[in-house]
Design a protein around this motif. Sequence first.
Motif, PDB file in Angstrom:
ATOM      1  N   ILE A 191      -2.657 -47.320  10.566  1.00 35.44           N
ATOM      2  CA  ILE A 191      -1.811 -46.510  11.424  1.00 35.44           C
ATOM      3  C   ILE A 191      -0.695 -47.413  11.916  1.00 35.44           C
ATOM      4  N   GLU A 219      -8.567 -40.409  17.402  1.00 32.91           N
ATOM      5  CA  GLU A 219      -8.550 -41.356  16.299  1.00 32.91           C
ATOM      6  C   GLU A 219      -9.960 -41.628  15.774  1.00 32.91           C
ATOM      7  N   ARG A 233     -10.986 -38.988  13.368  1.00 30.49           N
ATOM      8  CA  ARG A 233     -10.229 -38.967  12.103  1.00 30.49           C
ATOM      9  C   ARG A 233     -10.843 -39.898  11.068  1.00 30.49           C
TER      10      ARG A 233
END
Length: 59
Positions: free
Chosen positions: A13, A55, A58
């Motif tokens: 990310i 997050e 995910r």
Amino acid sequence: MTSTTATKLHYDIVGSFLRPQQLKQARIDFEDGKIDHTALSKIEDIVIKDLVQKEKTRV
């Protein structure tokens, strides 16, 4: 003969997350003297925890 290997996927990310409206408003309220630093910190903590939880789900 062709050899095939499993491809390992990897991602990073990179960049910044957009600030939620709740945080933007809290910072405006702090600048305007409507809330104190303690209240601002509490809102920041909530927003950060929410982002971390998103997050985690995910991955």
